[in-house]
Design an enzyme around this catalytic site. Sequence first.
Site, mmCIF file in Angstrom:
data_model
loop_
_atom_site.group_PDB
_atom_site.id
_atom_site.type_symbol
_atom_site.label_atom_id
_atom_site.label_comp_id
_atom_site.label_asym_id
_atom_site.label_seq_id
_atom_site.Cartn_x
_atom_site.Cartn_y
_atom_site.Cartn_z
ATOM 1 N N PHE A 50 0.854 -1.194 0.000
ATOM 2 C CA PHE A 50 0.000 0.000 0.000
ATOM 3 C C PHE A 50 0.888 1.242 0.000
ATOM 4 C CE2 PHE A 50 -2.490 3.464 1.762
ATOM 5 C CZ PHE A 50 -3.658 3.360 1.008
ATOM 6 N N ASP A 135 9.409 2.892 1.734
ATOM 7 C CA ASP A 135 8.219 3.598 2.215
ATOM 8 C C ASP A 135 8.101 3.355 3.717
ATOM 9 O OD1 ASP A 135 5.636 4.265 3.034
ATOM 10 O OD2 ASP A 135 4.690 3.634 1.165
ATOM 11 N N LYS A 164 2.433 10.186 8.254
ATOM 12 C CA LYS A 164 1.643 9.805 9.436
ATOM 13 C C LYS A 164 2.120 10.491 10.714
ATOM 14 C CE LYS A 164 -0.242 5.453 7.765
ATOM 15 N NZ LYS A 164 -1.615 5.852 7.453
HETATM 16 N N1 PLP Z 1 2.373 4.292 2.449
HETATM 17 C C1 PLP Z 1 2.044 3.501 3.483
HETATM 18 C C2 PLP Z 1 2.938 2.363 3.839
HETATM 19 C C3 PLP Z 1 0.892 3.750 4.221
HETATM 20 O O1 PLP Z 1 0.564 2.945 5.242
HETATM 21 C C4 PLP Z 1 0.072 4.846 3.868
HETATM 22 C C5 PLP Z 1 -1.183 5.120 4.601
HETATM 23 O O2 PLP Z 1 -1.782 4.256 5.207
HETATM 24 C C6 PLP Z 1 0.461 5.654 2.787
HETATM 25 C C7 PLP Z 1 1.611 5.352 2.105
HETATM 26 C C8 PLP Z 1 -0.383 6.822 2.353
HETATM 27 O O3 PLP Z 1 -0.319 7.844 3.282
HETATM 28 P P1 PLP Z 1 -1.424 9.030 3.261
HETATM 29 O O4 PLP Z 1 -2.718 8.417 3.683
HETATM 30 O O5 PLP Z 1 -0.897 10.042 4.233
HETATM 31 O O6 PLP Z 1 -1.456 9.552 1.855
#
Ligand code: PLP
Length: 308
Positions: A50, A135, A164
């Site tokens: 994700f 990420d 986050k």
């Molecule tokens: N990458 C990862 C691993 C995530 O868990 C999330 C959100 O859950 C995101 C990217 C996306 O972040 P945002 O919701 O701040 O766009």
Amino acid sequence: LADEIARRVMPGGKVFFCNSGAEANETAVKAARKYFDGEKYEVISFLNSFHGRTLAMLGATGQAGYRDGFGPLPEGFLHAEYNFLAAVEDKIGSKTCAVIVEVIQGEGGVIPAERDFIRGLRKFCDENHILLIIDEIQTGMGRTGSFCGYEHYGITPDIVTMGKALGGGLPLAACIMNPKTASALKPGDHGSTFGGNPVCCAAALASVRMITPELLHEVESKGRHLMESLKGLSEEFERIRDIRGRGLMVGMELDMAGSELVKYLLEKGYIANCTRESVIRFLPPFIIEKEDIDGMVSAAAEYFREII
Ligand code: PLP
């Protein structure tokens, strides 16, 4: 704030601030493509991953459920099986510019990357002259017991994304690039009106400074307590298939849907959520006390006793 983050994540690195995790990942992909002057543009990501909900990040995200109905999505994202290096070797081509990976797949069901996999990816990227993007949007900010999750693997990424918890509750995310990658982005190539706004940056600086070695030690020991307690529970109740994770990022996989247990815990005052339908994900705040963990585990035990 940029200095403080770079010092911890990538000494000498440069930081781009934006408003959400998805934007930080977009920045990472844009930087990787620009680094190769647009001649290489394919990014290998992983099944079950994700990376956010913008159109390009839906392309990177390896779960059909988030993507269905939103196509056509931007091209250039290939999905390989997670924790399986040979699958990545299969996907690489002359247009590959980067690999993007989570060290623990969070939304994907709290699946930790194996040590050999992440170390192998680093070697693979070096040998093929492509960039490794980690990420850390969910795993960063101390969640796994180190500032970033990749530190457990003894590797250095080319680009790291964070979000986050970074803003301490305010919207802030960051893309941290090593000097060679950062130098590809020139002023004006990328930007964001509110990226790096002073209020969110002040909150983030205060948050980052709170991540001390003592706090990381606490995350590690509380996480161990949570994991061991849940493992104890899994010995008692057959419906629990697996307990996994690192630090205060723990998943409990059931052999049934998890939403009723989430509801039950909420009624007792404990917040967890359910990913992939059957994985209860625990991401407690770092101020949690061992008594709270014990209370939550007892509540879960009551639930399992009730449904037997
Ligand atoms: N990458 C990862 C691993 C995530 O868990 C999330 C959100 O859950 C995101 C990217 C996306 O972040 P945002 O919701 O701040 O766009």
